[in-house]
Design an enzyme around this catalytic site. Structure first.
Site, PDB file in Angstrom:
ATOM      1  N   GLY A 283     -19.245  -1.888   9.439  1.00 28.10           N
ATOM      2  CA  GLY A 283     -18.207  -1.262  10.265  1.00 28.10           C
ATOM      3  C   GLY A 283     -16.911  -0.969   9.546  1.00 28.10           C
TER       4      GLY A 283
ATOM      5  CE  LYS B 233     -22.173   1.873  -2.934  1.00 27.19           C
ATOM      6  NZ  LYS B 233     -22.260   0.751  -1.969  1.00 27.19           N
TER       7      LYS B 233
ATOM      8  CB  SER C  17      -0.932  -0.002   1.219  1.00 26.80           C
ATOM      9  OG  SER C  17      -0.168   0.080   2.399  1.00 26.80           O
ATOM     10  NE  ARG C  18      -2.383   5.227  -2.051  1.00 22.35           N
ATOM     11  CZ  ARG C  18      -3.433   6.008  -2.169  1.00 22.35           C
ATOM     12  NH1 ARG C  18      -3.490   6.862  -3.156  1.00 22.35           N
ATOM     13  NH2 ARG C  18      -4.428   5.968  -1.299  1.00 22.35           N
TER      14      ARG C  18
ATOM     15  CE  LYS D 131     -13.906   2.090   2.059  1.00 22.04           C
ATOM     16  NZ  LYS D 131     -14.003   1.135   3.112  1.00 22.04           N
TER      17      LYS D 131
ATOM     18  CD  GLU E 273       6.497   7.478   5.519  1.00 17.43           C
ATOM     19  OE1 GLU E 273       7.492   6.816   5.809  1.00 17.43           O
ATOM     20  OE2 GLU E 273       6.560   8.688   5.217  1.00 17.43           O
TER      21      GLU E 273
HETATM   22  N1  LIG Z   1     -15.862  -1.684   2.631  1.00 18.85           N
HETATM   23  C1  LIG Z   1     -16.925  -2.038   1.930  1.00 18.85           C
HETATM   24  O1  LIG Z   1     -18.080  -1.850   2.353  1.00 18.85           O
HETATM   25  C2  LIG Z   1     -16.739  -2.742   0.606  1.00 18.85           C
HETATM   26  C3  LIG Z   1     -17.855  -3.328   0.005  1.00 18.85           C
HETATM   27  C4  LIG Z   1     -17.688  -3.995  -1.210  1.00 18.85           C
HETATM   28  C5  LIG Z   1     -16.440  -4.038  -1.788  1.00 18.85           C
HETATM   29  N2  LIG Z   1     -15.352  -3.433  -1.201  1.00 18.85           N
HETATM   30  C6  LIG Z   1     -14.062  -3.501  -1.892  1.00 18.85           C
HETATM   31  O2  LIG Z   1     -13.154  -4.158  -1.014  1.00 18.85           O
HETATM   32  C7  LIG Z   1     -11.843  -3.635  -1.209  1.00 18.85           C
HETATM   33  C8  LIG Z   1     -11.235  -3.274   0.144  1.00 18.85           C
HETATM   34  O3  LIG Z   1     -12.056  -2.305   0.781  1.00 18.85           O
HETATM   35  P1  LIG Z   1     -11.706  -1.762   2.230  1.00 18.85           P
HETATM   36  O4  LIG Z   1     -13.020  -1.480   2.893  1.00 18.85           O
HETATM   37  O5  LIG Z   1     -10.724  -2.652   2.891  1.00 18.85           O
HETATM   38  O6  LIG Z   1     -11.020  -0.375   1.833  1.00 18.85           O
HETATM   39  P2  LIG Z   1     -10.147   0.614   2.738  1.00 18.85           P
HETATM   40  O7  LIG Z   1     -10.281   0.289   4.173  1.00 18.85           O
HETATM   41  O8  LIG Z   1     -10.467   1.998   2.263  1.00 18.85           O
HETATM   42  O9  LIG Z   1      -8.651   0.267   2.296  1.00 18.85           O
HETATM   43  C9  LIG Z   1      -8.161   0.553   1.028  1.00 18.85           C
HETATM   44  C10 LIG Z   1      -6.723   0.088   0.952  1.00 18.85           C
HETATM   45  O10 LIG Z   1      -6.235   0.332  -0.363  1.00 18.85           O
HETATM   46  C11 LIG Z   1      -4.999   1.045  -0.272  1.00 18.85           C
HETATM   47  N3  LIG Z   1      -4.864   1.855  -1.474  1.00 18.85           N
HETATM   48  C12 LIG Z   1      -5.705   2.794  -1.945  1.00 18.85           C
HETATM   49  N4  LIG Z   1      -5.241   3.304  -3.085  1.00 18.85           N
HETATM   50  C13 LIG Z   1      -4.077   2.646  -3.364  1.00 18.85           C
HETATM   51  C14 LIG Z   1      -3.145   2.709  -4.416  1.00 18.85           C
HETATM   52  N5  LIG Z   1      -3.272   3.575  -5.420  1.00 18.85           N
HETATM   53  N6  LIG Z   1      -2.066   1.879  -4.379  1.00 18.85           N
HETATM   54  C15 LIG Z   1      -1.905   1.001  -3.358  1.00 18.85           C
HETATM   55  N7  LIG Z   1      -2.769   0.887  -2.347  1.00 18.85           N
HETATM   56  C16 LIG Z   1      -3.849   1.703  -2.337  1.00 18.85           C
HETATM   57  C17 LIG Z   1      -5.115   1.840   1.030  1.00 18.85           C
HETATM   58  O11 LIG Z   1      -3.875   2.177   1.583  1.00 18.85           O
HETATM   59  P3  LIG Z   1      -3.076   3.536   1.205  1.00 18.85           P
HETATM   60  O12 LIG Z   1      -4.095   4.617   1.180  1.00 18.85           O
HETATM   61  O13 LIG Z   1      -2.049   3.661   2.255  1.00 18.85           O
HETATM   62  O14 LIG Z   1      -2.460   3.263  -0.120  1.00 18.85           O
HETATM   63  C18 LIG Z   1      -5.797   0.797   1.922  1.00 18.85           C
HETATM   64  O15 LIG Z   1      -4.831  -0.128   2.379  1.00 18.85           O
HETATM   65  C19 LIG Z   1     -11.967  -2.471  -2.191  1.00 18.85           C
HETATM   66  O16 LIG Z   1     -11.565  -2.949  -3.459  1.00 18.85           O
HETATM   67  C20 LIG Z   1     -13.441  -2.138  -2.188  1.00 18.85           C
HETATM   68  O17 LIG Z   1     -13.843  -1.655  -3.452  1.00 18.85           O
HETATM   69  C21 LIG Z   1     -15.490  -2.796  -0.009  1.00 18.85           C
END
Ligand SMILES: NC(=O)c1ccc[n+]([C@@H]2O[C@H](COP(=O)([O-])OP(=O)(O)OC[C@H]3O[C@@H](n4cnc5c(N)ncnc54)[C@H](OP(=O)(O)O)[C@@H]3O)[C@@H](O)[C@H]2O)c1
Length: 337
Positions: free
Chosen positions: A175, A132, A39-40, A90, A42
């Protein structure tokens, strides 16, 4: 799943799902050789490294990188067997306002992950999708649909490589960062919970439910499947009643790009959709394996023509009471209505 001697990399490993997966894998499969967080930011990695200290979890590694940077991905994927692609932008409204940024991360990033897999020896890839992405009306959903297409189609160009790409699609994760439940819990202090549309419904899945599905896809995918869980829906009004029964609930109007109900399988998808018991799978239109073998192996049943899976027409619903106990179990153990 046999992780002995295997390395797994999670893009977006510091996010809600990434951390839940990390906990699950390190405790359930301590024999894993390497688990790499990509991830990005640090700072997020610094904090996560305190939660998973290397002396207790010698398998964990942290790799700073951006999925927009293909060469960085290829370097990170060296020696990696399995990739879970969770990195994404997202937030629906932020994607609407910053479309180029969302496209670069969610579409460019997905293509880079596919390319980096082909230039290394990755064997299995599971990409995260969202409800979505089904009949999308906002850019976030449209970019995730494009990402799904890239991962499904990658199976067509793999040649003799044993690699398998699959997709996991689900609804709101209870959550998770930026989701409605922590938002309402925080807003409750002000005595008012803003409601976008009183008729709104959403699918609901726990983080562990999401983790289980990713693990299922990693172990079982033949290549090109989009997996969808059978999960309950909730009414947004019930979430508000569960969290702040005495709060005001002003109607503030639907936000740009939002739907009243979410969908995970459209009637058009029904022609390719199979019921696997716990999950549905939308099969790819073209694939190198045979559908009959798939049906036999997974005891799969074709869904009825014109079947659709919509949060507003679900058979299974959370209630105010069930939501309260789920919030206590999954979001905040000190929660009191
Ligand atoms: N949460 C939900 O309700 C939900 C529902 C359906 C699907 N999803 C999918 O599930 C996945 C994970 O969701 P989450 O809830 O865990 O999201 P999250 O908590 O917002 O985490 C996103 C992660 O992606 C990293 N990231 C973002 N842009 C990046 C980039 N350009 N390069 C490298 N890393 C990057 C972020 O770290 P940095 O910012 O440090 O890079 C973070 O580690 C996503 O693909 C989302 O579309 C989520």
């Amino acid at each position: 799943m046999n992780f002995k001697g295997k390395s797994l990399l999670i893009t977006g490993g510091t996010g809600s799902l990434g951390k839940a997966l990390t906990t699950h894998i390190l405790f359930k499969y301590p024999e894993i050789r390497r688990l790499i967080i990509f991830s990005r930011d640090e700072q997020k990695q610094f904090v996560m490294a305190q939660e998973f200290p290397i002396n207790e979890f010698p398998q964990i590694r942290f790799f700073i990188g951006d999925v927009r940077d293909k060469s960085r991905l290829a370097r990170a994927f060296k020696g990696v067997d399995y990739v879970i692609h969770a990195a994404a932008m997202k937030h629906v409204h932020l994607a609407e306002y910053n479309p180029e940024e969302c496209i670069k991360t969610n579409i460019g990033g997905a293509q880079n992950v596919v390319d980096a897999c082909f230039s290394t020896n990755v064997e299995r890839v599971v990409a995260l999708s969202t409800d979505k992405a089904c009949a999308p009306i906002n850019l976030y959903g449209a970019t995730k649909l494009t990402s799904d297409k890239l991962f499904v189609a990658a199976n067509n160009i793999k040649g003799d490589s044993p690699i398998r790409f699959s997709v996991v699609r689900y609804g709101n994760v209870m959550g998770s960062n930026g989701s409605v439940i922590p938002f309402f819990i925080n807003k409750k202090k002000e005595g008012s919970l803003p409601i976008t549309d009183p008729n709104m419904t959403r699918f609901n899945i726990s983080l562990q439910g999401g983790v289980d599905m990713v693990m299922y896809a990693l172990e079982n995918a033949w290549g090109g499947e989009i997996y969808i869980p059978k999960i309950p829906s909730y009414r947004i009004m019930d979430v508000a009643k569960a969290i702040g029964p005495d709060c005001k609930k002003p109607i503030v109007g639907i936000r740009p790009g939002e739907k009243v109900h979410e969908e995970m399988i459209t009637t058009s998808d029904s022609y390719y959709t199979y019921d696997l018991g716990r999950y549905y799978a939308i099969l790819p239109a073209t694939h190198k394996w045979t559908t009959d073998d798939f049906i036999t192996t997974f005891k799969a049943k074709k869904v009825a023509e014109n079947f659709s899976y919509n949060s507003g027409e679900n058979d299974v619903w959370e209630t105010v009471e069930s939501l309260r106990s789920l919030i206590k179990e999954h979001v905040d153990s000190n929660f009191e209505a």
